[in-house]
Design a protein around this motif. Structure first.
Motif, PDB file in Angstrom:
ATOM      1  N   MET A   1       0.833  -1.181   0.000  1.00 16.17           N
ATOM      2  CA  MET A   1       0.000   0.000   0.000  1.00 16.17           C
ATOM      3  C   MET A   1       0.870   1.233   0.000  1.00 16.17           C
ATOM      4  SD  MET A   1      -2.909  -1.083   2.554  1.00 16.17           S
ATOM      5  CE  MET A   1      -3.327  -2.761   2.845  1.00 16.17           C
ATOM      6  N   ASP A   2       0.355   2.298  -0.573  1.00 20.27           N
ATOM      7  CA  ASP A   2       1.231   3.445  -0.826  1.00 20.27           C
ATOM      8  C   ASP A   2       1.721   4.131   0.428  1.00 20.27           C
ATOM      9  OD1 ASP A   2      -1.806   4.659  -1.504  1.00 20.27           O
ATOM     10  OD2 ASP A   2      -1.017   3.017  -2.747  1.00 20.27           O
ATOM     11  N   ILE A   3       0.910   4.123   1.486  1.00 26.89           N
ATOM     12  CA  ILE A   3       1.352   4.846   2.680  1.00 26.89           C
ATOM     13  C   ILE A   3       2.611   4.209   3.214  1.00 26.89           C
ATOM     14  CG2 ILE A   3       0.665   5.676   4.898  1.00 26.89           C
ATOM     15  CD1 ILE A   3      -1.999   5.568   4.132  1.00 26.89           C
ATOM     16  N   GLU A   4       2.627   2.894   3.205  1.00 24.92           N
ATOM     17  CA  GLU A   4       3.791   2.198   3.724  1.00 24.92           C
ATOM     18  C   GLU A   4       5.012   2.534   2.902  1.00 24.92           C
ATOM     19  OE1 GLU A   4       4.049   0.537   6.445  1.00 24.92           O
ATOM     20  OE2 GLU A   4       1.970   0.880   6.942  1.00 24.92           O
ATOM     21  N   GLN A   5       4.807   2.625   1.566  1.00 26.90           N
ATOM     22  CA  GLN A   5       5.969   2.938   0.744  1.00 26.90           C
ATOM     23  C   GLN A   5       6.460   4.336   1.023  1.00 26.90           C
ATOM     24  OE1 GLN A   5       4.248   2.289  -2.988  1.00 26.90           O
ATOM     25  NE2 GLN A   5       4.762   0.131  -3.037  1.00 26.90           N
ATOM     26  N   LYS A   6       5.505   5.266   1.186  1.00 23.99           N
ATOM     27  CA  LYS A   6       5.938   6.643   1.460  1.00 23.99           C
ATOM     28  C   LYS A   6       6.713   6.710   2.757  1.00 23.99           C
ATOM     29  CE  LYS A   6       1.876   8.705   0.290  1.00 23.99           C
ATOM     30  NZ  LYS A   6       0.823   9.647   0.573  1.00 23.99           N
ATOM     31  N   GLN A   7       6.226   5.938   3.732  1.00 28.06           N
ATOM     32  CA  GLN A   7       6.883   6.039   5.029  1.00 28.06           C
ATOM     33  C   GLN A   7       8.196   5.293   5.071  1.00 28.06           C
ATOM     34  OE1 GLN A   7       4.100   6.045   8.602  1.00 28.06           O
ATOM     35  NE2 GLN A   7       3.234   4.536   7.248  1.00 28.06           N
ATOM     36  N   GLN A  13      15.662   6.446   7.094  1.00 24.98           N
ATOM     37  CA  GLN A  13      16.576   7.544   7.432  1.00 24.98           C
ATOM     38  C   GLN A  13      16.634   7.759   8.925  1.00 24.98           C
ATOM     39  OE1 GLN A  13      15.161  11.076   5.785  1.00 24.98           O
ATOM     40  NE2 GLN A  13      15.612  10.528   3.672  1.00 24.98           N
ATOM     41  N   LEU A  14      15.432   7.832   9.538  1.00 19.92           N
ATOM     42  CA  LEU A  14      15.403   8.153  10.959  1.00 19.92           C
ATOM     43  C   LEU A  14      16.057   7.050  11.776  1.00 19.92           C
ATOM     44  CD1 LEU A  14      11.915   9.762  11.269  1.00 19.92           C
ATOM     45  CD2 LEU A  14      14.097  10.831  11.676  1.00 19.92           C
ATOM     46  N   LYS A  16      18.445   5.113  10.844  1.00 24.23           N
ATOM     47  CA  LYS A  16      19.907   5.213  10.735  1.00 24.23           C
ATOM     48  C   LYS A  16      20.447   6.312  11.629  1.00 24.23           C
ATOM     49  CE  LYS A  16      20.296   3.959   6.198  1.00 24.23           C
ATOM     50  NZ  LYS A  16      20.117   4.384   4.935  1.00 24.23           N
ATOM     51  N   ARG A  17      19.779   7.466  11.600  1.00 25.78           N
ATOM     52  CA  ARG A  17      20.288   8.567  12.414  1.00 25.78           C
ATOM     53  C   ARG A  17      20.159   8.244  13.883  1.00 25.78           C
ATOM     54  NH1 ARG A  17      17.104  13.455  10.109  1.00 25.78           N
ATOM     55  NH2 ARG A  17      17.539  14.289  12.163  1.00 25.78           N
ATOM     56  N   ALA A  18      19.051   7.628  14.247  1.00 28.59           N
ATOM     57  CA  ALA A  18      18.842   7.370  15.672  1.00 28.59           C
ATOM     58  C   ALA A  18      19.836   6.350  16.193  1.00 28.59           C
ATOM     59  CB  ALA A  18      17.423   6.870  15.909  1.00 28.59           C
ATOM     60  N   SER A  19      20.199   5.386  15.377  1.00 25.66           N
ATOM     61  CA  SER A  19      21.094   4.365  15.904  1.00 25.66           C
ATOM     62  C   SER A  19      22.509   4.902  16.075  1.00 25.66           C
ATOM     63  CB  SER A  19      21.103   3.130  14.998  1.00 25.66           C
ATOM     64  OG  SER A  19      21.311   3.542  13.674  1.00 25.66           O
ATOM     65  N   THR A  20      22.840   5.968  15.344  1.00 27.40           N
ATOM     66  CA  THR A  20      24.203   6.446  15.462  1.00 27.40           C
ATOM     67  C   THR A  20      24.354   7.540  16.527  1.00 27.40           C
ATOM     68  OG1 THR A  20      23.702   7.957  13.667  1.00 27.40           O
ATOM     69  CG2 THR A  20      24.914   5.952  13.109  1.00 27.40           C
ATOM     70  N   CYS A  21      23.273   8.291  16.796  1.00 29.85           N
ATOM     71  CA  CYS A  21      23.492   9.410  17.700  1.00 29.85           C
ATOM     72  C   CYS A  21      23.280   9.008  19.152  1.00 29.85           C
ATOM     73  CB  CYS A  21      22.598  10.590  17.325  1.00 29.85           C
ATOM     74  SG  CYS A  21      20.865  10.265  17.583  1.00 29.85           S
ATOM     75  N   LYS A  22      23.792   9.842  20.054  1.00 30.53           N
ATOM     76  CA  LYS A  22      23.758   9.504  21.468  1.00 30.53           C
ATOM     77  C   LYS A  22      22.446   9.908  22.099  1.00 30.53           C
ATOM     78  CE  LYS A  22      27.616  11.539  22.730  1.00 30.53           C
ATOM     79  NZ  LYS A  22      28.733  11.858  21.855  1.00 30.53           N
ATOM     80  N   SER A  23      22.276   9.549  23.358  1.00 34.35           N
ATOM     81  CA  SER A  23      20.952   9.680  23.964  1.00 34.35           C
ATOM     82  C   SER A  23      20.478  11.118  24.079  1.00 34.35           C
ATOM     83  CB  SER A  23      20.927   9.016  25.332  1.00 34.35           C
ATOM     84  OG  SER A  23      22.099   9.351  26.045  1.00 34.35           O
ATOM     85  N   GLU A  24      21.421  12.088  24.233  1.00 32.75           N
ATOM     86  CA  GLU A  24      20.933  13.464  24.368  1.00 32.75           C
ATOM     87  C   GLU A  24      20.310  13.947  23.069  1.00 32.75           C
ATOM     88  OE1 GLU A  24      24.077  12.346  26.771  1.00 32.75           O
ATOM     89  OE2 GLU A  24      24.524  13.205  24.816  1.00 32.75           O
ATOM     90  N   ALA A  25      20.926  13.539  21.964  1.00 27.31           N
ATOM     91  CA  ALA A  25      20.414  14.015  20.682  1.00 27.31           C
ATOM     92  C   ALA A  25      19.121  13.302  20.285  1.00 27.31           C
ATOM     93  CB  ALA A  25      21.463  13.801  19.601  1.00 27.31           C
ATOM     94  N   LEU A  26      18.801  12.207  20.987  1.00 22.81           N
ATOM     95  CA  LEU A  26      17.609  11.472  20.598  1.00 22.81           C
ATOM     96  C   LEU A  26      16.344  12.279  20.828  1.00 22.81           C
ATOM     97  CD1 LEU A  26      18.212   7.793  21.686  1.00 22.81           C
ATOM     98  CD2 LEU A  26      17.933   8.699  19.416  1.00 22.81           C
ATOM     99  N   GLY A  27      16.379  13.136  21.863  1.00 17.89           N
ATOM    100  CA  GLY A  27      15.182  13.935  22.163  1.00 17.89           C
ATOM    101  C   GLY A  27      14.711  14.739  20.967  1.00 17.89           C
ATOM    102  N   ILE A  45      11.340   2.921  15.363  1.00 21.15           N
ATOM    103  CA  ILE A  45      12.212   3.739  16.203  1.00 21.15           C
ATOM    104  C   ILE A  45      12.126   3.259  17.641  1.00 21.15           C
ATOM    105  CG2 ILE A  45      12.793   6.078  16.856  1.00 21.15           C
ATOM    106  CD1 ILE A  45      11.409   7.082  14.470  1.00 21.15           C
ATOM    107  N   LEU A  46      10.919   2.862  18.039  1.00 22.72           N
ATOM    108  CA  LEU A  46      10.758   2.378  19.410  1.00 22.72           C
ATOM    109  C   LEU A  46      11.582   1.137  19.658  1.00 22.72           C
ATOM    110  CD1 LEU A  46       7.067   2.456  20.659  1.00 22.72           C
ATOM    111  CD2 LEU A  46       9.097   3.319  21.785  1.00 22.72           C
ATOM    112  N   ALA A  47      11.790   0.367  18.605  1.00 24.01           N
ATOM    113  CA  ALA A  47      12.463  -0.907  18.795  1.00 24.01           C
ATOM    114  C   ALA A  47      13.970  -0.757  18.917  1.00 24.01           C
ATOM    115  CB  ALA A  47      12.142  -1.842  17.625  1.00 24.01           C
TER     116      ALA A  47
END
Lengths: 225, 317
Positions: A1-7, A13-14, A16-27, A45-47
């Motif tokens: 379905m298209d929504i899933e593809q858009k997301q 991206q998110l 990748k960024r979240a896994s590399t940055c530290k906890s302060e930047a996560l906020g 992201i929650l996972a």
């Protein structure tokens, strides 16, 4: 379905960024994720382990916020407004959209009154504008607005993130669906057999009637002679 | 003989071409073996001739459009094949090409077609002959043998590639994949052919059985797909496979669409229509019965009623 593809790209991206940055930047990252106009899925992201580590620290409000966006509604936010950080207008909009999705989970026909209460809108015009612009054009729901009966019929709504218990329910629904379709198949087969039997009986009956007529004709002609 | 192609072209085949080829083959086969004399031809001639007679190879040309890397085959026409020189009739081809150009200015000759079970060496000659019209023609092969167990179309598309075999560069046929592309008009006609009811099965029972069989197979397919989803989710729950959240979301949104029809308006309308249909069938049945009764009474009166008529009427029996 298209929504899933858009997301899907945004989620990648998110993540990748979240896994590399530290906890302060996560906020700030979480705040960005929750205000993104096309992102409705937060369980990836929650996972992530970094995000889970936020639990118990000073930034755990962000974790709660993320959880709220993944599973909760606008009503939940209002109850807990003191504990959670203040939301920007983008986030408020998104939370309201997610609320509509949650409501669509339980009923297919949503009366305007419920929607107005849940979304804190006072008049029907605003409600309809919200539904049309934010929900239908974004593609997360498809449905019909019935002004006479004052309800919103939703045949299709995009999925929200799953709570842990929902997987069991989905399996249950799927197995029911399977059983129903199997029963349907069996009854269709029975009907086909019935139709064939009926036509057989009909043909036999017709033949017998014709044979009777032939016999009577013969006996009559013999009587004449 | 047919490894996969590496040219990177995507082929789209229209159903019109497939129907044309099979029609050509059927016509030639019926003309060679008229039904009355099939037994006679089997005994008299020698085996080789009988074989060719029963499975004639037909040849023709395919035309279409090539845009960039996509080759779309729209139409086809028949060609004369000269078995003595093993070449196609060139002048006929050019004449036909001119005619088609007038009607479809965009279509070019993209290749040729034939029937049979596998590509043969002799086909390479024809392929080379066509290479001066189109530098890389395609060869569409239709296998006319009917195989009920086979699920895909018996149509294969070959391209020619220059491969080095034993140190000599040779042109050989390589297999390419293709997709079926339909225009709306084609879809309607294919649908029509697929739903052909037997012309003598006018009785209600056979039509009903055919209709129900169609529904049955559709629901069976739905059933198998739901089963796949079910097993996938069950495996995910047991942690045999990692959770794919996006998929779970899609499944949950799908499940929310059930039950598909639940409003009371639907129930009311449905029951009303059902009752109407039953009523009309009942009315038709009563009318037929009463007319039959009427006829019978008339016959009875004519046959047995002579006692009440004085003068004039003689007995029938």
């Amino acid at each position: 379905m298209d929504i899933e593809q858009k997301q899907a790209e945004i989620i990648d991206q998110l993540v990748k960024r979240a896994s590399t940055c530290k906890s302060e930047a996560l906020g700030p990252l979480i705040i960005e994720a929750t205000s993104h106009p096309s992102l409705f899925a937060f369980s990836e992201i929650l996972a992530l382990p970094n995000v889970a580590q936020l639990e118990g620290t000073t930034d755990s409000v962000y974790l709660d916020l993320l959880r709220l966006f993944a599973h909760g509604t606008w009503g939940d936010y209002k109850c807990n407004a003191t504990r959670l950080p203040h939301l920007s207008p983008d986030q408020i909009l998104k939370l309201k959209q997610l609320t509509v999705l949650t409501l669509a989970e339980s009923n297919k026909v949503l009366p305007y009154d419920t929607l107005m209460v849940e979304l804190d809108v006072s008049n029907v015009r605003e409600l309809e504008d919200f539904l049309i612009n934010e929900c239908m054009y974004a593609g997360i729901v498809r449905g019909k607005l019935d002004q006479l009966k004052r309800c919103f019929e939703v045949p299709f709504a995009a999925g929200r993130d799953l709570r842990p218990g929902q997987l069991g329910n989905m399996l249950h629904t799927l197995s029911n669906w399977l059983n129903t379709s199997e029963n349907l198949l069996i009854s269709i087969q029975d009907k086909i057999k019935w139709a064939d039997n009926m036509s057989e009986m009909d043909k036999k009956h017709r033949k017998e009637a014709e044979e009777g007529v032939e016999e009577v004709k013969k006996s009559l002609s013999m009587k004449r002679e | 003989m047919a490894p996969s192609s590496s040219s990177g072209l995507t082929f789209k085949l229209h159903p019109l071409v497939i129907v044309n080829i099979s029609d050509h083959y059927t016509r030639v086969k019926t003309q060679l073996n008229p039904p009355a004399s099939i037994c006679a031809s089997g005994h008299g001639s020698n085996n080789g001739e009988a074989m060719i007679q029963q499975n004639p190879r037909v040849y023709g040309c395919v035309i279409g459009v090539q845009r960039g890397r996509t080759v779309e085959i729209f139409n086809s026409f028949e060609l004369l094949y000269d078995p003595s020189t093993q070449t196609l009739d060139r002048s006929f081809l050019e004449k036909k090409q001119e005619l088609y150009k007038k009607v479809f200015p965009d279509f070019y000759i993209l290749g040729w077609y034939s029937t049979g079970s596998d590509a043969e060496e002799s086909d390479m000659h024809i392929h080379r002959a066509l290479m001066d019209i189109n530098e890389s023609p395609v060869y569409v092969l239709l296998n006319p043998a009917i195989n009920h167990a086979q699920k895909d179309l018996p149509v294969t598309i070959y391209e020619s590639e220059l491969h080095v075999i034993d140190g000599i560069p040779q042109l050989i046929f390589v297999h390419t994949s293709y997709t079926i592309e339909t225009v709306e008009a084609e879809r309607i006609s294919v649908d029509h052919v697929a739903h052909l009811k037997p012309s003598d099965g006018g009785s209600a029972a056979t039509q009903l059985a055919a209709h129900l069989t169609g529904i049955h197979s559709a629901i069976k397919m739905l059933n198998s797909r739901i089963r796949v989803l079910y097993q996938y989710l069950a495996a995910m729950q047991k942690d045999d496979i990692p959770c794919d959240n996006s998929l779970l979301r899609q499944v949950s949104s799908l499940l929310r669409r059930l039950p598909a029809m639940e409003s009371e308006r639907f129930q009311d309308n449905f029951l009303m229509e059902y009752n109407d249909k039953l009523l009309i069938t009942y009315l038709a049945m009563i009318t037929t019965c009463s007319s039959n009764m009427n006829e019978m009474v008339d016959k009875f009166n004519t046959a047995y009623d002579r006692n009440t008529r004085r003068g004039g009427r003689t007995a029938f029996m």
